[in-house]
Every structure is written in C-alpha cells, then in structure tokens.
Design a protein around this motif. Structure first.
Motif, PDB file in Angstrom:
ATOM      1  N   VAL A  77       0.856  -1.202   0.000  1.00  0.00           N
ATOM      2  CA  VAL A  77       0.000   0.000   0.000  1.00  0.00           C
ATOM      3  C   VAL A  77       0.882   1.239   0.000  1.00  0.00           C
ATOM      4  CG1 VAL A  77      -1.802   1.278   1.227  1.00  0.00           C
ATOM      5  CG2 VAL A  77      -1.772  -1.231   1.323  1.00  0.00           C
ATOM      6  N   LEU A  78       0.573   2.156  -0.905  1.00  0.00           N
ATOM      7  CA  LEU A  78       1.247   3.461  -0.915  1.00  0.00           C
ATOM      8  C   LEU A  78       0.385   4.458  -0.146  1.00  0.00           C
ATOM      9  CD1 LEU A  78       3.231   5.689  -1.956  1.00  0.00           C
ATOM     10  CD2 LEU A  78       1.780   5.834  -3.998  1.00  0.00           C
ATOM     11  N   PHE A  79       0.953   5.019   0.915  1.00  0.00           N
ATOM     12  CA  PHE A  79       0.309   6.129   1.623  1.00  0.00           C
ATOM     13  C   PHE A  79       0.928   7.404   1.060  1.00  0.00           C
ATOM     14  CE2 PHE A  79      -2.035   3.873   4.934  1.00  0.00           C
ATOM     15  CZ  PHE A  79      -1.427   2.616   4.901  1.00  0.00           C
ATOM     16  N   ALA A  80       0.216   8.025   0.129  1.00  0.00           N
ATOM     17  CA  ALA A  80       0.734   9.241  -0.523  1.00  0.00           C
ATOM     18  C   ALA A  80       0.310  10.434   0.325  1.00  0.00           C
ATOM     19  CB  ALA A  80       0.178   9.355  -1.936  1.00  0.00           C
ATOM     20  N   HIS A  81       1.300  11.086   0.927  1.00  0.00           N
ATOM     21  CA  HIS A  81       1.015  12.136   1.907  1.00  0.00           C
ATOM     22  C   HIS A  81       0.934  13.501   1.215  1.00  0.00           C
ATOM     23  CE1 HIS A  81       1.674  13.645   6.229  1.00  0.00           C
ATOM     24  NE2 HIS A  81       1.297  14.663   5.490  1.00  0.00           N
ATOM     25  N   ARG A  82      -0.281  13.990   1.056  1.00  0.00           N
ATOM     26  CA  ARG A  82      -0.454  15.293   0.415  1.00  0.00           C
ATOM     27  C   ARG A  82      -0.438  16.399   1.459  1.00  0.00           C
ATOM     28  NH1 ARG A  82      -5.681  15.412  -1.914  1.00  0.00           N
ATOM     29  NH2 ARG A  82      -6.285  16.541  -0.018  1.00  0.00           N
ATOM     30  N   GLU A  83       0.502  17.328   1.277  1.00  0.00           N
ATOM     31  CA  GLU A  83       0.625  18.460   2.215  1.00  0.00           C
ATOM     32  C   GLU A  83      -0.356  19.530   1.755  1.00  0.00           C
ATOM     33  OE1 GLU A  83       2.001  19.674   5.545  1.00  0.00           O
ATOM     34  OE2 GLU A  83       3.326  18.163   4.674  1.00  0.00           O
ATOM     35  N   ASP A  84      -1.332  19.858   2.580  1.00  0.00           N
ATOM     36  CA  ASP A  84      -2.257  20.936   2.222  1.00  0.00           C
ATOM     37  C   ASP A  84      -1.774  22.214   2.873  1.00  0.00           C
ATOM     38  OD1 ASP A  84      -3.945  19.528   0.555  1.00  0.00           O
ATOM     39  OD2 ASP A  84      -5.098  18.723   2.225  1.00  0.00           O
ATOM     40  N   SER A  85      -0.987  22.982   2.125  1.00  0.00           N
ATOM     41  CA  SER A  85      -0.387  24.187   2.681  1.00  0.00           C
ATOM     42  C   SER A  85      -0.514  25.294   1.656  1.00  0.00           C
ATOM     43  CB  SER A  85       1.089  23.911   2.970  1.00  0.00           C
ATOM     44  OG  SER A  85       1.869  25.075   2.799  1.00  0.00           O
ATOM     45  N   PHE A  86      -0.688  26.530   2.127  1.00  0.00           N
ATOM     46  CA  PHE A  86      -0.779  27.625   1.149  1.00  0.00           C
ATOM     47  C   PHE A  86       0.595  28.136   0.746  1.00  0.00           C
ATOM     48  CE2 PHE A  86      -1.723  29.312   5.393  1.00  0.00           C
ATOM     49  CZ  PHE A  86      -0.692  30.232   5.556  1.00  0.00           C
ATOM     50  N   TRP A  87       1.678  27.576   1.318  1.00  0.00           N
ATOM     51  CA  TRP A  87       3.034  28.002   0.940  1.00  0.00           C
ATOM     52  C   TRP A  87       3.467  27.380  -0.381  1.00  0.00           C
ATOM     53  CZ3 TRP A  87       4.751  32.057   3.349  1.00  0.00           C
ATOM     54  CH2 TRP A  87       4.385  32.301   4.675  1.00  0.00           C
ATOM     55  N   GLU A  88       3.159  26.098  -0.515  1.00  0.00           N
ATOM     56  CA  GLU A  88       3.602  25.397  -1.737  1.00  0.00           C
ATOM     57  C   GLU A  88       2.492  24.472  -2.212  1.00  0.00           C
ATOM     58  OE1 GLU A  88       7.388  23.389  -1.175  1.00  0.00           O
ATOM     59  OE2 GLU A  88       7.966  25.047   0.140  1.00  0.00           O
ATOM     60  N   ALA A  89       2.404  24.317  -3.546  1.00  0.00           N
ATOM     61  CA  ALA A  89       1.439  23.351  -4.075  1.00  0.00           C
ATOM     62  C   ALA A  89       2.150  22.007  -4.223  1.00  0.00           C
ATOM     63  CB  ALA A  89       0.951  23.831  -5.433  1.00  0.00           C
ATOM     64  N   PRO A  90       1.477  20.888  -3.923  1.00  0.00           N
ATOM     65  CA  PRO A  90       2.132  19.586  -4.122  1.00  0.00           C
ATOM     66  C   PRO A  90       2.434  19.350  -5.602  1.00  0.00           C
ATOM     67  CG  PRO A  90      -0.157  19.305  -3.363  1.00  0.00           C
ATOM     68  CD  PRO A  90       0.114  20.780  -3.425  1.00  0.00           C
ATOM     69  N   VAL A  91       3.574  18.722  -5.889  1.00  0.00           N
ATOM     70  CA  VAL A  91       3.907  18.421  -7.291  1.00  0.00           C
ATOM     71  C   VAL A  91       2.898  17.406  -7.831  1.00  0.00           C
ATOM     72  CG1 VAL A  91       6.366  18.907  -7.041  1.00  0.00           C
ATOM     73  CG2 VAL A  91       5.544  16.590  -6.633  1.00  0.00           C
ATOM     74  N   ALA A  92       2.776  17.368  -9.163  1.00  0.00           N
ATOM     75  CA  ALA A  92       1.778  16.482  -9.780  1.00  0.00           C
ATOM     76  C   ALA A  92       2.136  15.011  -9.557  1.00  0.00           C
ATOM     77  CB  ALA A  92       1.701  16.783 -11.269  1.00  0.00           C
ATOM     78  N   LEU A  93       1.120  14.186  -9.370  1.00  0.00           N
ATOM     79  CA  LEU A  93       1.310  12.730  -9.252  1.00  0.00           C
ATOM     80  C   LEU A  93       0.667  12.059 -10.456  1.00  0.00           C
ATOM     81  CD1 LEU A  93       0.474  11.201  -5.777  1.00  0.00           C
ATOM     82  CD2 LEU A  93       2.654  11.925  -6.727  1.00  0.00           C
ATOM     83  N   ASP A  94       1.294  10.987 -10.925  1.00  0.00           N
ATOM     84  CA  ASP A  94       0.679  10.192 -11.996  1.00  0.00           C
ATOM     85  C   ASP A  94      -0.128   9.084 -11.321  1.00  0.00           C
ATOM     86  OD1 ASP A  94      -0.008   8.704 -14.175  1.00  0.00           O
ATOM     87  OD2 ASP A  94       1.989   8.676 -15.077  1.00  0.00           O
ATOM     88  N   LEU A  95      -1.327   9.447 -10.852  1.00  0.00           N
ATOM     89  CA  LEU A  95      -2.127   8.480 -10.090  1.00  0.00           C
ATOM     90  C   LEU A  95      -2.503   7.239 -10.897  1.00  0.00           C
ATOM     91  CD1 LEU A  95      -4.774  10.060  -7.687  1.00  0.00           C
ATOM     92  CD2 LEU A  95      -3.021   8.372  -7.180  1.00  0.00           C
ATOM     93  N   PRO A  96      -2.916   7.392 -12.179  1.00  0.00           N
ATOM     94  CA  PRO A  96      -3.265   6.178 -12.940  1.00  0.00           C
ATOM     95  C   PRO A  96      -2.096   5.193 -13.025  1.00  0.00           C
ATOM     96  CG  PRO A  96      -4.078   8.129 -14.059  1.00  0.00           C
ATOM     97  CD  PRO A  96      -3.222   8.619 -12.926  1.00  0.00           C
ATOM     98  N   LEU A  97      -0.851   5.723 -13.183  1.00  0.00           N
ATOM     99  CA  LEU A  97       0.309   4.823 -13.218  1.00  0.00           C
ATOM    100  C   LEU A  97       0.453   4.116 -11.872  1.00  0.00           C
ATOM    101  CD1 LEU A  97       3.082   4.011 -14.748  1.00  0.00           C
ATOM    102  CD2 LEU A  97       4.099   5.612 -13.138  1.00  0.00           C
ATOM    103  N   LEU A  98       0.423   4.883 -10.799  1.00  0.00           N
ATOM    104  CA  LEU A  98       0.628   4.298  -9.468  1.00  0.00           C
ATOM    105  C   LEU A  98      -0.434   3.240  -9.176  1.00  0.00           C
ATOM    106  CD1 LEU A  98       1.420   7.645  -7.635  1.00  0.00           C
ATOM    107  CD2 LEU A  98       3.045   5.792  -8.069  1.00  0.00           C
ATOM    108  N   GLN A  99      -1.671   3.533  -9.567  1.00  0.00           N
ATOM    109  CA  GLN A  99      -2.761   2.600  -9.271  1.00  0.00           C
ATOM    110  C   GLN A  99      -2.693   1.342 -10.127  1.00  0.00           C
ATOM    111  OE1 GLN A  99      -5.831   5.537  -9.684  1.00  0.00           O
ATOM    112  NE2 GLN A  99      -6.122   5.732  -7.459  1.00  0.00           N
ATOM    113  N   ALA A 100      -1.905   1.401 -11.195  1.00  0.00           N
ATOM    114  CA  ALA A 100      -1.726   0.183 -12.002  1.00  0.00           C
ATOM    115  C   ALA A 100      -0.908  -0.858 -11.224  1.00  0.00           C
ATOM    116  CB  ALA A 100      -1.025   0.526 -13.314  1.00  0.00           C
ATOM    117  N   GLY A 101      -0.133  -0.395 -10.230  1.00  0.00           N
ATOM    118  CA  GLY A 101       0.705  -1.345  -9.504  1.00  0.00           C
ATOM    119  C   GLY A 101       0.415  -1.442  -8.025  1.00  0.00           C
TER     120      GLY A 101
END
Ligand code: GLY
Ligand code: MN
Ligand code: MN
Length: 438
Positions: A77-101
């Motif tokens: 299991v991947l626990f992808a930790h998204r930081e919800d902060s107004f200082w920086e936006a999280p970089v893009a994730l390729d979720l469909p790729l990750l979910q393939a594995g």
C-alpha cells in the motif's frame, strides 16, 4: 510509461520484498520517503526534496512524508502524503500509473499509516528519521536493520523492464542537452556557465532536478575530474561535458568530449587521441559479457589504454609495460564505471573490494543480465599525478614534450550507459546512450 511495465515492476519488487521479510524475520516494512532536509541548523532553508532511494524504487512520488507499507502476504500500500499548505502546491502525481501497480491511499496525516503499522506485527523501517519511525510505533532495533537493507540493495542490482525504460527516457533527455551544448561550443561559446545553462534549457531541467551537478570543463579544466567551479576559457580547444537527466527518479549519466576544429599540431594530436579514446570505449562496451567480472573489464580497459598510449606516441614503453608500471593509471586514475539506477552511483555492486591498484572502482560484481552500468574510460593530464610520475622511477616512460603540448586540452572521458542483455541475445548490451543520440 506503459502501465503494464510498472505493474510488472511492482510485482517483481513485491516478490523480492516478501522473500527479504521472510529471511530477516519481519512481518512488514515501512519504506518512508523522508522529508526535506535542512541546509543548515542555523537557517530555515531546506534542500529540494529527494525521496529515500528505497522508496523511489517503489513509486515516483515526490511528496514528503509518503510511505509504502509492505506486509507479508498482503498487497503493498502506498500512503501518498499530500501536504495541504498555502506556501507550496504539491507536485503532480501520476495516479493512474501508481494505481496500475499499488493500492494508493492519499492521506493528509500519519494516522492511517500508524494504525496499519500497529496491527502489522514486527515492523521494520527504512528511511531517514528515527523519530518518524518511533512515532509510527516501530521498535528502535527495527530502524533500518542492516540485514534487511542488504537484501533490498540486492534487489536494485538488476533492473526490471520498467526501470530500463525509465533510464532510456532519461538518456533521450540528456542526449538532447549534449547535442545542444556541442553545437554551442562549436559556435564559439567559451563560458562554462553559459554552456551549463544551454544544457538545462535543452533538457528542460532545473539544476536540482539533474541527477548530479553538471561537470562542464573547457580545455585544461577537464583535468579536474569533477570540475563544477565554472569559469571562462576563451582559447579552449576542447570541452568535456558530464551531464545527465532523470525520468521518474531514474538517472542517465553521460559524458562526451568534443574538440574544436583547426588549431595547430597539438590540436591535431588531441583530436587523434580523442578518436582513439572513442574507439577504446566502444571496444570495452563490446567486451561486456555475462559471467565476466566487471573488474576484468576495467583491467581490459587498461590493456587497451596501454596500446593507445603507444599508438599516439605518449608512451615510450610497450603497452604491457605501461600497464605493469602504473603508467596507464597516471592518465586514467578512476574506475571504468559503476552501477546506475535511482542513484547515479547505484547500490549493491561493490560488495567486495577491488584490488588495491583499482581502489576507485565502484563495481566488482560479476556481470549479469539486467544490470545497468556505465562504461566511462578517461584520459587526463592531471598536474599532481604527472608531477609524481616525473619524479618517479619510470619518468622516461612518457614523451613529456607531447604531454606538455596536450595539457591545455585537459582530458577526455567518454561515458555510455548500457543494459546487459541475456546470453543468446543478438547483442551483448543495449546501449541506452548510443540509441538516445540516434
Ligand atoms: N557523473 C558522475 C560519474 O560519471 O560517475
Ligand atoms: Mn558515471
Ligand atoms: Mn558521469
């Protein structure tokens, strides 16, 4: 990248992790991505985030605090930790790729991972921070256990088809940069910083996204193996560029040396030496063979270097004597190459020490299918090593007038990245670098 290749990669990795857990007596392992590291304890600045390599082996996810939990007998299991902060936006994730594995849970704190760890039995932790491990409930003795880490490094020695395709993609980006820089050099650019910027623009990378600091060395600067203190050299007749790129966390590590047209006799001699080194490098690549020791390949490159020194008039002694007396090591002091992957100098390939005369060699493995390594012979005019040779018992072995004429050109390195193919294949290797330049 094809999703099925990623899914196969994860399947292969999971099988290896299952074996490693069983062999080391753990029920599970948290592979933690880490967090940005402070540049200094006296400042509030951080280095750009670099995921822990063992985590990057699972997932191209540059979200600090993320983790993969691998439990025996269960899907990772991947626990992808998204930081919800107004200082920086999280970089893009390729979720469909990750979910393939992987099973992916996007989380905003550690609670879901902590709950999973607490019901997972004896859990190991691979990552940077002991405090994070402790907060998840991992026992102190299970923090980066040496036996488990050694098994995980072993899983990185050969690459899956997904990883090879990532490195092929990185090589194509890097080749674009090398071609643009060679063109700028031919057009007369003699500022290393400008050439570095040409490379970054052509590869669409920021400096910190490159896998290592670009080595941009004009003329005599190439005699410093890791020349990164950029300057200008208006008269330089040569350029050594060692520069790479990354794709989904995987590296390319390419060196090319180019010579200017024109000039006098010394420039002609340098171009002949460069052509000789390019041929030597190709000959070493052709010698890669499953079952051969990488150190034997390194030795073979010294034999070829002995011959080249004789053919170009640099050596006054035979090719064999040039190797025996250490002359080839005065001019080619580093190792032939190293394993390549998520790390530029990848892990698991120097489990045994090389012979003392090969002390900088980073790969002492037996060559096997699926390994990816560099082949990077070099020949340099390094003042300190030449001074030692001149003061030594074999001072007469070199043509010093020719050495002095060639010093302004600094040196030569030619570096390709190759994948070892299974025995019985039409070719011994897939040369990712050569194909990227085609
Ligand atoms: N770019 C570092 C190396 O060639 O090993
Ligand atoms: Mn290298
Ligand atoms: Mn390199």
């Amino acid at each position: 990248m094809a999703h099925d290749l990623y899914a196969q990669h994860i399947e292969h990795l999971d099988a290896g992790y299952q074996r490693a857990l069983e062999a080391t007596g753990f029920d599970a392992v948290v592979v933690h991505a880490g967090v940005p590291l402070p540049k200094s304890p006296f400042d509030d600045q951080f280095w750009p985030f670099e995921p822990v390599p063992a985590f990057a082996h699972w997932a191209p996810v540059a979200w600090p605090g993320s983790a993969v939990l691998v439990r025996r007998g269960q899907a990772p299991v991947l626990f992808a930790h998204r930081e919800d902060s107004f200082w920086e936006a999280p970089v893009a994730l390729d979720l469909p790729l990750l979910q393939a594995g992987l099973t992916v849970e996007v989380v905003t704190d550690d609670a879901p991972l902590r709950r999973a760890v607490q019901s997972a039995g004896k859990v190991a932790f691979i990552g940077h921070e002991q405090a994070t491990a402790a907060a998840l409930g991992v026992a102190p003795e299970a923090f980066v256990p040496a036996a488990l880490l050694a098994q995980l490094h072993e899983l990185r020695v050969t690459k899956t088809p997904y990883e090879v395709e990532c490195m092929a993609a990185a090589s194509r980006v890097a080749a674009r940069g090398h071609s643009a820089v060679a063109e700028a050099f031919s057009a007369g650019v003699r500022s290393e910083l400008d050439l570095h910027m040409v490379y970054l623009m052509a590869t669409e990378q920021d400096d910190h996204q490159a896998p290592y600091k670009n080595i941009v060395a004009l003329g005599a600067h190439a005699s410093t193996l890791h020349h990164v203190d950029y300057g200008e050299a208006p008269e330089a007749g040569s350029l050594l560029l060692d520069a790479g790129a990354r794709h989904a966390g995987y590296c390319a590590d390419i060196t090319r040396t180019v010579a200017a047209q024109g000039g006098g006799d010394a420039a002609r001699r340098f171009r002949a030496l460069l052509a000789g080194m390019e041929a030597l490098q190709a000959e070493v690549v052709a010698k890669v063979q499953v079952g051969l020791q990488y150190e034997a390949l390194h030795d073979a490159s010294h034999d070829l270097m002995g011959r080249l020194l004789v053919d170009t008039g640099l050596s006054r002694i035979s090719a064999e004597a040039a190797v025996e007396t250490g002359l080839t090591r005065v001019l080619f002091p580093h190792g032939l190459g190293h394993s390549l992957g998520i790390q530029v100098h990848d892990v698991g390939c120097r489990l045994t020490e090389p012979r003392p005369e090969n002390k900088f060699l980073r790969n002492t493995r037996t060559i096997a299918p699926g390994q990816v390594f560099t082949i990077e012979p070099g020949l340099y005019f390094i003042d300190a090593l030449l001074a030692e040779a001149r003061a030594g018992a074999h001072a007469d072995s070199l043509d010093w007038a020719l050495v002095d004429a060639l010093r302004p050109f600094g040196g030569i390195r030619v570096e390709d990245n190759v994948v070892v193919l299974p025995e019985g294949s039409a070719e011994n290797v897939r040369n990712l670098t050569r194909e990227a330049f085609e």
